[in-house]
Design an enzyme around this catalytic site. Structure first.
Site, PDB file in Angstrom:
ATOM      1  N   GLU A  70       0.850  -1.195   0.000  1.00  0.00           N
ATOM      2  CA  GLU A  70       0.000   0.000   0.000  1.00  0.00           C
ATOM      3  C   GLU A  70       0.881   1.238   0.000  1.00  0.00           C
ATOM      4  O   GLU A  70       1.728   1.420   0.878  1.00  0.00           O
ATOM      5  CB  GLU A  70      -0.946   0.048   1.196  1.00  0.00           C
ATOM      6  CG  GLU A  70      -1.871   1.270   1.088  1.00  0.00           C
ATOM      7  CD  GLU A  70      -2.885   1.404   2.210  1.00  0.00           C
ATOM      8  OE1 GLU A  70      -3.798   2.251   2.050  1.00  0.00           O
ATOM      9  OE2 GLU A  70      -2.774   0.710   3.230  1.00  0.00           O
ATOM     10  N   GLU A  95       4.898   4.788   3.733  1.00  0.00           N
ATOM     11  CA  GLU A  95       4.395   6.067   4.241  1.00  0.00           C
ATOM     12  C   GLU A  95       5.584   6.940   4.631  1.00  0.00           C
ATOM     13  O   GLU A  95       6.662   6.429   4.950  1.00  0.00           O
ATOM     14  CB  GLU A  95       3.471   5.825   5.448  1.00  0.00           C
ATOM     15  CG  GLU A  95       2.840   7.054   6.057  1.00  0.00           C
ATOM     16  CD  GLU A  95       2.097   7.901   5.044  1.00  0.00           C
ATOM     17  OE1 GLU A  95       2.629   8.986   4.719  1.00  0.00           O
ATOM     18  OE2 GLU A  95       1.031   7.498   4.556  1.00  0.00           O
ATOM     19  N   ASN A 122       9.956   7.417   0.188  1.00  0.00           N
ATOM     20  CA  ASN A 122       9.289   7.962  -0.984  1.00  0.00           C
ATOM     21  C   ASN A 122       8.867   6.798  -1.895  1.00  0.00           C
ATOM     22  O   ASN A 122       9.700   6.012  -2.339  1.00  0.00           O
ATOM     23  CB  ASN A 122      10.253   8.895  -1.708  1.00  0.00           C
ATOM     24  CG  ASN A 122       9.669   9.524  -2.943  1.00  0.00           C
ATOM     25  OD1 ASN A 122       8.487   9.839  -3.001  1.00  0.00           O
ATOM     26  ND2 ASN A 122      10.506   9.718  -3.949  1.00  0.00           N
ATOM     27  N   ASP A 145      -2.696  12.202  -1.926  1.00  0.00           N
ATOM     28  CA  ASP A 145      -2.839  13.663  -1.879  1.00  0.00           C
ATOM     29  C   ASP A 145      -3.217  14.164  -3.271  1.00  0.00           C
ATOM     30  O   ASP A 145      -2.494  13.923  -4.242  1.00  0.00           O
ATOM     31  CB  ASP A 145      -1.515  14.294  -1.438  1.00  0.00           C
ATOM     32  CG  ASP A 145      -1.667  15.762  -1.054  1.00  0.00           C
ATOM     33  OD1 ASP A 145      -2.484  16.460  -1.701  1.00  0.00           O
ATOM     34  OD2 ASP A 145      -0.976  16.208  -0.129  1.00  0.00           O
ATOM     35  N   LYS A 149      -4.568  22.274  -6.309  1.00  0.00           N
ATOM     36  CA  LYS A 149      -4.247  23.541  -6.966  1.00  0.00           C
ATOM     37  C   LYS A 149      -3.477  23.259  -8.261  1.00  0.00           C
ATOM     38  O   LYS A 149      -2.567  22.438  -8.284  1.00  0.00           O
ATOM     39  CB  LYS A 149      -3.419  24.434  -6.040  1.00  0.00           C
ATOM     40  CG  LYS A 149      -4.185  24.922  -4.823  1.00  0.00           C
ATOM     41  CD  LYS A 149      -3.338  25.855  -3.979  1.00  0.00           C
ATOM     42  CE  LYS A 149      -4.127  26.358  -2.778  1.00  0.00           C
ATOM     43  NZ  LYS A 149      -3.294  27.260  -1.928  1.00  0.00           N
ATOM     44  N   ASP A 181     -11.291  10.598  -4.004  1.00  0.00           N
ATOM     45  CA  ASP A 181     -12.557  11.333  -3.924  1.00  0.00           C
ATOM     46  C   ASP A 181     -12.468  12.656  -4.671  1.00  0.00           C
ATOM     47  O   ASP A 181     -13.352  13.495  -4.538  1.00  0.00           O
ATOM     48  CB  ASP A 181     -12.962  11.569  -2.459  1.00  0.00           C
ATOM     49  CG  ASP A 181     -11.910  12.341  -1.666  1.00  0.00           C
ATOM     50  OD1 ASP A 181     -10.731  12.339  -2.084  1.00  0.00           O
ATOM     51  OD2 ASP A 181     -12.248  12.926  -0.622  1.00  0.00           O
TER      52      ASP A 181
END
Length: 241
Positions: A70, A95, A122, A145, A149, A181
């Site tokens: 994951e 993570e 990373n 993430d 923008k 989402d």
């Protein structure tokens, strides 16, 4: 190992934040890290992976089993639940935020999920070099993430070039599962992966069905509460020549 480079070639998909951890989270790194946390040789930065470092998967887990990776595991809710319910498979949580890694280790220990490891690194470097080629049966990317923008979209994890690393780490026929989402990010994911000859769709229609192996987390509920649709995608790694 040779001397590492002093800079990264590509922008990373995260901003590393420092934050105060609880006593329990501090204890996780002291007491639980020897079992759960992979000790990774570094290159450019603390979250980097030395390009010559390799994970010996069978030695680390003490067996040969399907490995599920994951990317961006957050607090670890999805992967801990999966590891606890699937003891015959092995799991790796990737993570960069230490509080999330601590929470993952604490919950894994509570659930007795000894088939889970975590790595503070990373993700593209884990996929491109640290994992042996064809090591993963599945790779999960749930709610990365969105960098919504416009000036920041270059930081998105799933962008042109990402699929090569993802395909390298997957076995032939292995699955890449994604969920977000943010509609525009979902469209970008689909565009990138539809154009990648190393992958093929493993779903019919516009979007995949919700992956029933993904537990409902507070993060997903928050997106739904804000009126955002959750979109799933799943792609299959094509056979190597």
């Amino acid at each position: 190992m040779p001397e590492p480079r002093t800079f990264r070639d590509e922008p990373v998909s995260f901003v590393r934040r420092s934050g105060r951890m609880s006593e329990a989270q501090d204890r996780a790194f002291t007491d639980l890290a020897p079992h759960y946390l992979l000790d990774v040789p570094r290159a450019v930065a603390w979250t980097s992976v030395h390009p010559e470092a390799r994970l010996d998967v069978a030695a680390e887990y003490g067996r040969d089993a399907a490995l599920i990776v994951e990317i961006g595991s957050g607090q670890g809710h999805a992967i801990v639940a999966a590891a606890a319910s699937r003891p015959d498979d092995d799991f790796l949580a990737v993570e960069v935020f230490r509080a999330g890694l601590a929470r993952t280790m604490l919950d894994a220990d509570r659930e007795g999920a000894k088939n889970l490891r975590v790595i503070e690194a990373n993700a593209p470097e884990v996929l491109s070099s640290y994992l042996p080629e064809a090591a993963a049966a599945e790779t999960w990317i749930f709610f990365p993430d969105p960098w919504h923008k416009k000036k920041h979209t270059k930081r998105r994890l799933v962008r042109p070039g990402f699929a090569d690393n993802a395909a390298r780490a997957l076995v032939d026929g292995g699955l890449l599962r994604l969920a977000t989402d943010w509609e525009d990010y979902a469209l970008q994911m689909r565009e990138v992966l539809d154009a990648e000859p190393l992958f093929e769709r493993a779903f019919e229609g516009e979007w995949a069905e919700r992956f029933d192996g993904r537990v409902m987390t507070a993060f997903e509920r928050k997106g739904i509460a804000k009126g955002r649709d959750i979109r799933d995608l799943v792609y299959r790694r094509r056979p190597r020549p």
